[in-house]
Write a protein that holds these residues in place. Sequence first.
Motif, short mmCIF file in Angstrom:
data_model
loop_
_atom_site.label_atom_id
_atom_site.label_comp_id
_atom_site.label_asym_id
_atom_site.label_seq_id
_atom_site.Cartn_x
_atom_site.Cartn_y
_atom_site.Cartn_z
N GLN A 46 4.63 0.96 7.41
CA GLN A 46 3.95 -0.31 7.18
C GLN A 46 4.54 -1.10 6.01
N ASP A 50 6.35 -4.85 5.99
CA ASP A 50 5.84 -5.87 5.07
C ASP A 50 6.95 -6.33 4.13
N HIS A 53 9.35 -8.56 5.95
CA HIS A 53 8.76 -9.90 6.12
C HIS A 53 8.84 -10.69 4.81
N LYS A 54 8.50 -10.04 3.71
CA LYS A 54 8.57 -10.71 2.41
C LYS A 54 10.00 -11.10 2.06
#
Length: 108
Positions: A46, A50, A53-54
């Motif tokens: 996860q 994330d 994406h950041k």
Amino acid sequence: MAVTGEETDTGTPTDLSACHLRNPGTSSSSQGGTGITGLSAFSSKQPTTDSIHKREIRLLKNREAARECRRKKKEYVRCLENRVAVLENQNKTLIDELRAMKEMYRHE
């Protein structure tokens, strides 16, 4: 000089987001090492998604900031070129005026 201040301002959020990217990765590594094997695989997956994406968001913001910086630089150079043209014309006018004054005083 305003351009320099704006560059610093646009550079600061990028630096902060880079710090935020490093911090979640560090905390997920410590969680993954102490958890159950199945759970650690899930929790480590996860934060990776994330963080990707950041990172994409950070890169997009960086591209936009770079594009804006290049646009401002072109505008600045264009203004400088216009100012050079004006000053060259003014210089030429003053040189012509000086020649005319010298000619006038030579004949007297």
